[in-house]
Write a protein that holds these residues in place. Structure first.
Motif, PDB file in Angstrom:
ATOM      1  N   GLY A  79       4.537  -5.709  -4.927  1.00 26.64           N
ATOM      2  CA  GLY A  79       3.639  -5.475  -6.052  1.00 26.64           C
ATOM      3  C   GLY A  79       3.294  -4.002  -6.195  1.00 26.64           C
ATOM      4  N   LYS A  80       2.601  -3.700  -7.300  1.00 23.24           N
ATOM      5  CA  LYS A  80       2.266  -2.302  -7.590  1.00 23.24           C
ATOM      6  C   LYS A  80       0.754  -2.122  -7.621  1.00 23.24           C
ATOM      7  CE  LYS A  80       6.226  -1.385 -10.557  1.00 23.24           C
ATOM      8  NZ  LYS A  80       6.676  -1.123 -11.914  1.00 23.24           N
ATOM      9  N   VAL A  81       0.314  -0.957  -7.129  1.00 24.81           N
ATOM     10  CA  VAL A  81      -1.093  -0.576  -7.266  1.00 24.81           C
ATOM     11  C   VAL A  81      -1.122   0.726  -8.061  1.00 24.81           C
ATOM     12  CG1 VAL A  81      -3.201   0.109  -6.068  1.00 24.81           C
ATOM     13  CG2 VAL A  81      -1.701  -1.632  -5.056  1.00 24.81           C
ATOM     14  N   ILE A  82      -1.778   0.684  -9.223  1.00 24.18           N
ATOM     15  CA  ILE A  82      -1.815   1.847 -10.105  1.00 24.18           C
ATOM     16  C   ILE A  82      -3.275   2.223 -10.340  1.00 24.18           C
ATOM     17  CG2 ILE A  82      -1.172   2.723 -12.407  1.00 24.18           C
ATOM     18  CD1 ILE A  82       0.982   0.420 -12.413  1.00 24.18           C
TER      19      ILE A  82
ATOM     20  N   LYS B 153     -10.764 -11.254  -0.194  1.00 24.60           N
ATOM     21  CA  LYS B 153     -11.491 -10.200  -0.929  1.00 24.60           C
ATOM     22  C   LYS B 153     -11.304  -8.822  -0.291  1.00 24.60           C
ATOM     23  CE  LYS B 153     -15.516 -12.122  -0.198  1.00 24.60           C
ATOM     24  NZ  LYS B 153     -15.136 -13.284   0.604  1.00 24.60           N
ATOM     25  N   SER B 154     -11.543  -8.754   1.032  1.00 29.57           N
ATOM     26  CA  SER B 154     -11.439  -7.437   1.695  1.00 29.57           C
ATOM     27  C   SER B 154     -10.022  -6.916   1.602  1.00 29.57           C
ATOM     28  CB  SER B 154     -11.826  -7.536   3.173  1.00 29.57           C
ATOM     29  OG  SER B 154     -13.118  -7.972   3.287  1.00 29.57           O
ATOM     30  N   THR B 155      -9.057  -7.806   1.797  1.00 26.07           N
ATOM     31  CA  THR B 155      -7.659  -7.378   1.713  1.00 26.07           C
ATOM     32  C   THR B 155      -7.390  -6.820   0.317  1.00 26.07           C
ATOM     33  OG1 THR B 155      -7.133  -9.159   3.254  1.00 26.07           O
ATOM     34  CG2 THR B 155      -5.291  -8.114   2.113  1.00 26.07           C
ATOM     35  N   LEU B 156      -7.909  -7.504  -0.700  1.00 31.66           N
ATOM     36  CA  LEU B 156      -7.671  -7.054  -2.081  1.00 31.66           C
ATOM     37  C   LEU B 156      -8.241  -5.654  -2.316  1.00 31.66           C
ATOM     38  CD1 LEU B 156      -7.987  -9.114  -5.300  1.00 31.66           C
ATOM     39  CD2 LEU B 156      -9.062  -6.905  -5.189  1.00 31.66           C
ATOM     40  N   ILE B 157      -9.503  -5.447  -1.912  1.00 31.99           N
ATOM     41  CA  ILE B 157     -10.122  -4.142  -2.221  1.00 31.99           C
ATOM     42  C   ILE B 157      -9.468  -3.039  -1.382  1.00 31.99           C
ATOM     43  CG2 ILE B 157     -12.125  -4.075  -0.637  1.00 31.99           C
ATOM     44  CD1 ILE B 157     -13.756  -3.344  -3.265  1.00 31.99           C
ATOM     45  N   ARG B 158      -9.039  -3.390  -0.160  1.00 25.54           N
ATOM     46  CA  ARG B 158      -8.382  -2.397   0.706  1.00 25.54           C
ATOM     47  C   ARG B 158      -6.961  -2.076   0.220  1.00 25.54           C
ATOM     48  NH1 ARG B 158     -10.343  -1.559   5.831  1.00 25.54           N
ATOM     49  NH2 ARG B 158      -8.302  -1.793   6.794  1.00 25.54           N
ATOM     50  N   CYS B 159      -6.401  -2.977  -0.587  1.00 26.80           N
ATOM     51  CA  CYS B 159      -5.086  -2.677  -1.180  1.00 26.80           C
ATOM     52  C   CYS B 159      -5.194  -1.636  -2.295  1.00 26.80           C
ATOM     53  CB  CYS B 159      -4.446  -3.949  -1.744  1.00 26.80           C
ATOM     54  SG  CYS B 159      -3.575  -4.907  -0.479  1.00 26.80           S
ATOM     55  N   VAL B 160      -6.398  -1.508  -2.886  1.00 30.25           N
ATOM     56  CA  VAL B 160      -6.534  -0.576  -4.015  1.00 30.25           C
ATOM     57  C   VAL B 160      -6.368   0.877  -3.551  1.00 30.25           C
ATOM     58  CG1 VAL B 160      -8.085   0.251  -5.836  1.00 30.25           C
ATOM     59  CG2 VAL B 160      -7.954  -2.188  -5.329  1.00 30.25           C
ATOM     60  N   ASN B 161      -6.932   1.198  -2.362  1.00 33.40           N
ATOM     61  CA  ASN B 161      -6.713   2.572  -1.873  1.00 33.40           C
ATOM     62  C   ASN B 161      -5.645   2.595  -0.766  1.00 33.40           C
ATOM     63  OD1 ASN B 161      -8.200   1.344   0.104  1.00 33.40           O
ATOM     64  ND2 ASN B 161      -9.963   2.711  -0.046  1.00 33.40           N
TER      65      ASN B 161
ATOM     66  N   ASP C 192      -5.588   5.133 -12.308  1.00 28.29           N
ATOM     67  CA  ASP C 192      -5.577   6.227 -13.277  1.00 28.29           C
ATOM     68  C   ASP C 192      -4.134   6.643 -13.623  1.00 28.29           C
ATOM     69  OD1 ASP C 192      -6.798   7.951 -15.013  1.00 28.29           O
ATOM     70  OD2 ASP C 192      -7.112   9.524 -13.522  1.00 28.29           O
ATOM     71  N   ASN C 193      -3.333   5.657 -13.904  1.00 27.40           N
ATOM     72  CA  ASN C 193      -1.932   5.851 -14.322  1.00 27.40           C
ATOM     73  C   ASN C 193      -1.011   6.408 -13.236  1.00 27.40           C
ATOM     74  OD1 ASN C 193      -2.377   4.896 -16.944  1.00 27.40           O
ATOM     75  ND2 ASN C 193      -3.251   6.889 -17.499  1.00 27.40           N
ATOM     76  N   ILE C 194      -1.498   6.458 -11.997  1.00 23.79           N
ATOM     77  CA  ILE C 194      -0.627   6.929 -10.912  1.00 23.79           C
ATOM     78  C   ILE C 194      -0.293   5.730 -10.018  1.00 23.79           C
ATOM     79  CG2 ILE C 194      -0.481   8.424  -8.858  1.00 23.79           C
ATOM     80  CD1 ILE C 194      -2.454  10.292 -10.430  1.00 23.79           C
ATOM     81  N   GLU C 195       1.004   5.512  -9.830  1.00 18.04           N
ATOM     82  CA  GLU C 195       1.398   4.360  -9.016  1.00 18.04           C
ATOM     83  C   GLU C 195       1.304   4.739  -7.535  1.00 18.04           C
ATOM     84  OE1 GLU C 195       5.155   2.460  -9.925  1.00 18.04           O
ATOM     85  OE2 GLU C 195       5.027   1.373  -8.022  1.00 18.04           O
ATOM     86  N   LEU C 196       0.219   4.295  -6.900  1.00 18.89           N
ATOM     87  CA  LEU C 196      -0.041   4.710  -5.516  1.00 18.89           C
ATOM     88  C   LEU C 196       1.026   4.181  -4.567  1.00 18.89           C
ATOM     89  CD1 LEU C 196      -3.911   4.198  -5.195  1.00 18.89           C
ATOM     90  CD2 LEU C 196      -2.659   6.165  -6.048  1.00 18.89           C
TER      91      LEU C 196
END
Ligand SMILES: Nc1ncnc2c1ncn2[C@@H]1O[C@H](COP(=O)(O)OP(=O)(O)OP(=O)(O)O)[C@@H](O)[C@H]1O
Length: 342
Positions: A60-63, A44-52, A65-69
């Protein structure tokens, strides 16, 4: 608003590689509250920390608001991160700053003027119900008040997204409720997208629109909260739901319960209601169809949206018990004979 596409993350330690996330994909729509639930170590923590991108995925990709971080340079990422706020289990407030100054901190970093900061912080204090505490230091606040300060600080930069990392796990049940209520009202007032992680089904049930269940780094299932609560497909999800429904056999029955049917004894039967409204008529159905009376021993019903689900414990009395049991087994989930009484 948030898209994870085939995100994979592993950690290398001295003698092994730990696969924390394996090919995880999920989409959180704008204005939604999306909860990810899993047991300890599920990822879980790894997942949420991957978002920012506090953790950088291996693939894999993290997007957001339409911006591919995952494509951005460090400098571009720093700018985008300002719009992705985060709150934590242990609040992470600055102990040497007052409540007001904690909330002002991100605005100071942005170089806003004193009068702009004052106006913004006062509005946020109002929003989280802490006007009276502006001059206090974190050490003099309760856990719930500290989390309110953290929420106000997280909102200071008008984020597009709020990430909540076990935000209520350090709080007692009543305070948890009040913080969840605050998050829901902020979500509604500001149309703020919220992604949260938790190990408690109660949190999911109380405020989330959608839920994903994570197990050993993989998403086991995801969907609308109503759909998942009332029709779970995976064993791990069923386990989470059952653990949020805790009915116990009353002591008086525990003492008189036998494993064997002595011929004229009555079965004690436990079964789940899973959101189908017709199931609520179980007691009258048992009587009309089989002339079997169902004496309610214990029951817990919960509501998600307008669907109810829960667990019922009844003592069956009458002649056509076997037919009634077959009916329950057919129509209801997890029907179980706990023993016999009488
Ligand atoms: N920095 C790291 N180095 C090595 N292994 C890590 C690191 N961070 C996480 N892990 C491992 O990755 C797996 C997933 O960890 P993670 O913290 O994401 O789980 P979690 O679901 O948040 O657990 P908890 O609820 O206990 O915090 C675990 O096996 C953990 O030990």
């Amino acid at each position: 608003m948030i898209e994870l596409l085939n995100v994979t993350k592993s950690f290398k330690t001295k003698n092994k590689t730990i696969q924390a996330l394996a090919d995880v994909s999920l989409t959180v729509e704008k204005g939604e509250i999306f909860g990810v639930i899993g047991t300890s170590g599920a990822g879980k923590s790894t997942l949420i920390r991957c978002v920012n991108l506090l953790e950088k995925p291996n693939a894999g990709k993290v997007i957001v608001d339409n911006i591919e971080l995952t494509k951005l340079s460090d400098a571009q990422l720093t700018l985008e991160r300002r719009k992705i706020a985060m709150i934590f289990q242990h609040f992470n407030l600055l102990s040497s700053r007052t409540v007001f100054d904690n909330i002002a901190f991100p605005l100071e970093l942005e170089g806003q003027s004193k009068s702009e900061i004052k106006e913004k912080v006062n509005g946020l204090l109002e929003l989280v119900g802490l006007n009276e505490k502006a001059k206090d230091y974190p050490a003099n606040l309760s856990g719930g008040q500290k989390q309110r300060v953290a929420i106000a600080r997280a909102l200071a930069n008008d984020p597009k997204v709020l990430l909540c990392d076990e935000a209520t796990s350090a709080l007692d049940p009543a305070t948890t409720k009040s913080i969840l209520k605050l998050l829901k009202s902020i979500n509604q007032k500001l149309n703020l997208t919220i992604l949260l992680i938790t190990h408690e089904m109660e949190v999911i049930k109380t405020i989330c629109d959608k839920v994903a269940v994570i197990d050993h780094g993989k998403l086991a299932e995801q969907g609308n909260v109503e759909q998942i609560f009332t029709n779970p497909q995976q064993e791990i999800t069923k386990g989470f739901i059952q653990s949020s429904l805790n009915i116990e056999l009353p002591l008086v029955y525990q003492n008189s319960l036998s494993n064997i049917d002595h011929g004229n004894s009555n079965p004690l039967v436990k079964f789940m209601l899973t959101g189908n409204n017709d199931q609520s008529f179980v007691i009258s159905n048992l009587f009309e169809k089989f002339q079997v009376k169902a004496k309610v021993i214990s029951a817990q019903l919960e509501y998600v949206g307008n669907l109810s689900f829960g667990v019922l414990l009844v003592e069956l009395q009458g002649k056509n018990i076997n037919e009634a049991l077959a009916y329950l087994e057919n129509e209801y989930s997890n029907t179980e004979i706990l023993g016999y009484v009488g």
